[in-house]
Enzyme design. Structure first.
Site, short mmCIF file in Angstrom:
data_model
loop_
_atom_site.label_atom_id
_atom_site.label_comp_id
_atom_site.label_asym_id
_atom_site.label_seq_id
_atom_site.Cartn_x
_atom_site.Cartn_y
_atom_site.Cartn_z
N SER A 22 -118.13 13.97 -34.24
CA SER A 22 -117.33 13.43 -33.22
C SER A 22 -116.56 12.22 -33.61
O SER A 22 -117.22 11.28 -34.26
CB SER A 22 -118.32 13.12 -31.95
N LYS A 73 -123.97 19.64 -20.75
CA LYS A 73 -123.26 19.21 -19.50
C LYS A 73 -123.55 19.72 -18.29
O LYS A 73 -123.10 19.07 -17.27
CB LYS A 73 -121.64 19.82 -19.88
P1 NAP Z 1 -118.18 27.84 -23.41
O1 NAP Z 1 -118.62 27.06 -22.29
O2 NAP Z 1 -118.89 28.39 -24.35
O3 NAP Z 1 -117.19 28.81 -22.80
C1 NAP Z 1 -116.31 29.69 -23.63
C2 NAP Z 1 -115.73 30.84 -23.03
O4 NAP Z 1 -114.79 31.42 -23.93
C3 NAP Z 1 -116.53 31.72 -22.10
O5 NAP Z 1 -115.87 32.06 -20.99
C4 NAP Z 1 -116.62 32.92 -23.05
O6 NAP Z 1 -116.64 34.27 -22.13
C5 NAP Z 1 -115.27 32.91 -23.70
N1 NAP Z 1 -115.13 33.73 -24.87
C6 NAP Z 1 -115.71 33.43 -25.86
N2 NAP Z 1 -115.43 34.15 -26.93
C7 NAP Z 1 -114.72 35.24 -26.32
C8 NAP Z 1 -114.06 36.63 -26.79
N3 NAP Z 1 -114.24 37.12 -27.90
N4 NAP Z 1 -113.10 36.99 -25.99
C9 NAP Z 1 -112.94 36.51 -24.62
N5 NAP Z 1 -113.54 35.69 -24.14
C10 NAP Z 1 -114.32 34.83 -24.80
O7 NAP Z 1 -117.23 26.66 -24.26
P2 NAP Z 1 -116.34 25.39 -23.92
O8 NAP Z 1 -117.18 24.17 -24.04
O9 NAP Z 1 -115.60 25.72 -22.31
O10 NAP Z 1 -115.24 25.43 -24.87
C11 NAP Z 1 -114.30 26.38 -25.06
C12 NAP Z 1 -113.04 26.00 -25.86
O11 NAP Z 1 -112.44 24.81 -25.65
C13 NAP Z 1 -113.96 25.81 -27.57
O12 NAP Z 1 -113.14 26.31 -28.46
C14 NAP Z 1 -113.77 24.22 -27.49
O13 NAP Z 1 -113.87 23.73 -28.72
C15 NAP Z 1 -112.71 23.71 -26.73
N6 NAP Z 1 -112.89 22.53 -26.22
C16 NAP Z 1 -111.97 21.51 -26.53
C17 NAP Z 1 -111.97 20.24 -25.88
C18 NAP Z 1 -111.03 19.13 -26.28
O14 NAP Z 1 -111.14 18.16 -25.90
N7 NAP Z 1 -110.02 19.88 -26.70
C19 NAP Z 1 -112.95 19.86 -25.11
C20 NAP Z 1 -113.95 21.04 -24.64
C21 NAP Z 1 -113.90 22.15 -25.17
P3 NAP Z 1 -117.68 34.79 -21.33
O15 NAP Z 1 -117.58 34.01 -19.96
O16 NAP Z 1 -117.41 36.24 -21.23
O17 NAP Z 1 -118.94 34.73 -22.17
#
Ligand code: NAP
Length: 285
Positions: A22, A73
């Protein structure tokens, strides 16, 4: 620079797992030093089954606040006293703030995302937003965009075991904010194409594109007037963003969302503005 690690020094943390990569300790420690705040920020690896190790500590006198990342979280919520509206609706906390003797939970991901859009001169009010995925980051963004008067938000998600929870979340946000929030099946290609045509902003909030050169959106579905956002920041240019660039769309990755969500947490802890331009130049450009 003032001496740190005295008895008066306040402590802020990033809790989660993994956290060693991080950038947050760098940006917060730089900002504490720059503004003369007697506090330190450290990343501590805490797995979900070890959450008890932080829940009593966060009540101690030297605790200033914390950021939470995966997988804490949601699990942290029952140990807090109060939640702000964004955390309450999204069911996620990425920032703990001590206010008098109470521990408050906030989520700054959504506000940080919206702040990052100023880098490409985009504002949320009256926009129709299509978001891919409905995980923690998506829910925080959806909630804040609804509060900030987006015209409509459509969530494209797999219709799997979490679909009913996500539909209930959408209904709840809709009724509390008066913003229309709908859910469509991300695997229904014609519904997805139709939705892209009818929305102003497309956001990838899934990890697709992070570890493979892959995208959920066919390039043919993009058009130059579409604004394309990917929360992923490593790689900086996902396949979705490369396609968006080639189509002439405005686009942005998640790098500055990370910066601005941190700046929002910093303000909550210290009531001071993070020196964002300096932090940006030092650690983000
Ligand atoms: P999360 O809680 O694990 O949620 C991931 C979501 O993506 C879920 O809704 C999941 O679907 C969906 N998903 C995963 N694989 C998929 C696929 N092959 N096809 C369709 N949907 C798919 O993750 P998160 O914490 O929200 O993070 C999501 C992304 O945002 C990550 O890449 C993370 O690195 C990024 N992020 C960036 C920041 C930043 O500050 N830039 C902050 C937080 C997160 P289902 O509901 O169907 O399982």
């Amino acid at each position: 620079m003032q001496e740190k690690n005295t008895l008066n020094t306040k402590k802020a943390y990033l809790f989660g797992s993994p956290v060693s990569h991080s950038i947050s300790p760098k940006m917060h420690n730089y900002s504490f030093d720059k503004l003369g705040v007697d506090a330190t920020y450290s990343a501590v690896d805490i797995a979900l089954d070890n959450i008890d190790s932080v829940t009593s500590y966060i009540r101690s006198d030297d605790f200033l606040g914390a950021n939470l990342t995966m997988p804490l979280k949601t699990g942290i919520i029952k140990y807090l006293d109060e939640l702000d509206i964004t955390s309450r609706l999204s069911g996620a906390v990425n920032t703990i703030v001590r206010k008098n003797d109470k521990l408050w939970g906030y989520t700054t991901d959504g506000a940080g995302f919206i702040d990052s859009l100023k880098e490409i001169d985009v504002e949320i009010p009256k926009k129709k937003i299509l978001i891919l995925g409905a995980g923690g980051a998506a829910k925080s963004i959806i909630t804040k965009c609804a509060i900030d008067k987006a015209k409509k938000i459509t969530i494209a998600k797999r219709f799997n075991k979490t679909i009913n929870d996500v539909k209930a979340f959408a209904e709840n946000v809709s009724s509390e904010t008066n913003c229309v929030v709908e859910v469509i099946d991300i695997e229904d290609r014609s519904a997805l194409k139709n939705a892209i045509n009818n929305h102003d902003i497309l956001i990838n909030a899934t990890p697709v594109g992070m570890t493979s050169n892959n995208t959920l959106i066919d390039k043919s579905m993009l058009r130059p007037s579409l604004i394309v956002c990917d929360l992923i920041y490593e790689p900086e240019m996902t396949m979705l963003l490369k396609d968006a660039k080639e189509c002439g769309c405005k686009y942005i990755n998640g790098k500055y969302m990370l910066l601005y969500q941190g700046a929002r947490s910093f303000k909550l802890w210290t009531n001071k503005d993070m020196p964002v331009e300096e932090v940006k130049q030092k650690y983000f450009d």
